[in-house]
Design a protein around this motif. Sequence first.
Motif, PDB file in Angstrom:
ATOM      1  N   VAL A  28       0.725  -1.147   0.043  1.00 27.38           N
ATOM      2  CA  VAL A  28      -0.030  -0.025   0.158  1.00 27.38           C
ATOM      3  C   VAL A  28       0.891   1.278   0.048  1.00 27.38           C
ATOM      4  N   HIS A  29       2.018   1.313   0.743  1.00 22.66           N
ATOM      5  CA  HIS A  29       2.785   2.520   1.056  1.00 22.66           C
ATOM      6  C   HIS A  29       4.172   2.643   0.145  1.00 22.66           C
ATOM      7  N   ASP A  30       4.521   1.477  -0.008  1.00 20.09           N
ATOM      8  CA  ASP A  30       6.139   1.758  -0.862  1.00 20.09           C
ATOM      9  C   ASP A  30       5.836   1.760  -2.465  1.00 20.09           C
ATOM     10  N   THR A  31       6.744   2.545  -2.897  1.00 21.39           N
ATOM     11  CA  THR A  31       6.644   2.758  -4.070  1.00 21.39           C
ATOM     12  C   THR A  31       7.809   1.960  -4.807  1.00 21.39           C
ATOM     13  N   ARG A  32       8.876   1.992  -4.164  1.00 20.51           N
ATOM     14  CA  ARG A  32      10.074   1.054  -4.490  1.00 20.51           C
ATOM     15  C   ARG A  32      10.414   0.175  -3.663  1.00 20.51           C
ATOM     16  N   SER A  33       9.515  -1.116  -3.333  1.00 20.67           N
ATOM     17  CA  SER A  33       9.864  -2.081  -2.503  1.00 20.67           C
ATOM     18  C   SER A  33      11.096  -2.935  -2.778  1.00 20.67           C
ATOM     19  N   TYR A  34      11.591  -2.810  -3.810  1.00 19.45           N
ATOM     20  CA  TYR A  34      12.691  -3.404  -4.161  1.00 19.45           C
ATOM     21  C   TYR A  34      13.912  -2.723  -3.573  1.00 19.45           C
ATOM     22  N   GLN A  35      13.945  -1.646  -3.136  1.00 15.70           N
ATOM     23  CA  GLN A  35      14.939  -0.994  -2.438  1.00 15.70           C
ATOM     24  C   GLN A  35      14.999  -1.197  -0.860  1.00 15.70           C
ATOM     25  N   ARG A  36      14.117  -1.843  -0.336  1.00 18.65           N
ATOM     26  CA  ARG A  36      14.015  -2.256   1.143  1.00 18.65           C
ATOM     27  C   ARG A  36      15.343  -2.991   1.459  1.00 18.65           C
TER      28      ARG A  36
END
Length: 249
Positions: A28-36
Motif C-alpha cells: 500500500v505504501h511503498d513505491t519502490r519496495s525492491y529498495q528495501r
Amino acid sequence: MLSYRATLPVPLVVVRRVSAWLQHHRRVHDTRSYQRAATCWTQAVLFLRWLIDATPVVRLARDHGLSQATAYRYLHEAIDVVADQAPTLEDVLTGQLTAGAPFVCLDGTLIHTDRCAAPSTSTNSYDVWYSGKHHHHGGNVQVLADHTGFPLWTSPVEPGSTHDITAARTHAFPLLYPAAAKGLPTLADKGYAGAGIGIRTPIKGHNLDRGNRATNRLLRALRAPAERANAILKQHRALRHVTLDPARI
C-alpha cells in the motif's frame, strides 16, 4: 567472530501473520519496495525479538545486516502495523456480550520507562511521567480482561502521574457504561470507586457489616483470575521497561 544459533519462542504461524501484515503495508505504501534493505520476514523476526526478549536495537541491526537507523525505522514501522490490528473496545465488548460473558475486569498497570523528567505545563509543576503510587517513571495503561484473566484490550498510554480512574474515564468508561446497561458489568479495584453505575468496586471503610464484607470477598474472588492479565502482557520483556519514547507504549 563467533556465530551461534538462537531460538525465538514464537510459533511460526505468528511470524507468518506479522510478516503478512507487513507485506500488505508495503504494497500500500511503498513505491519502490525492491529498495528495501530487508524482507518482511526479517522485519517480523526483528520486531518479535525486540518485543519478546527486549533485544537491544544495536544487536538487532548487527544480526540482520542493517544499519542502526534502519533497524529503528523498521521497528517503529512494525509497531504501528501490528498495533493497527488490535481490536477496538467496542468490538471487544460486542464479542463478550454475544458470548454471554458474565463480566469483564478493568485494571491499570504501569509500564516502566527510563524517562527522567518531563515538567507539566500546569501551574503546579510536577513530573508528568512519574507515578507517585509506584515511585517510578512510566506510562499508565488500562487493561480490560475477560472473566478468566485473559487480556482483551489495552488503552492508549497516559503519563504515569495519571490516576487509573482518570485514564479510564477518558478511554474506557464511555463504552463500559452502555455495556453494563446491556448486562455486562465491569469489576474493578478500589482505585475506581465512584466510577458510576455498572462499575463494581469493593466497598471502602473499616468495621464493615457482615453483608458488605461478604460483598467484598465475592468481588475479590471474581477478580482474582483477572490479575493474570497484566502478568501475561509483561511476559514480553519489552513491556517491563520501555526505552523508546513513552508515548510509543
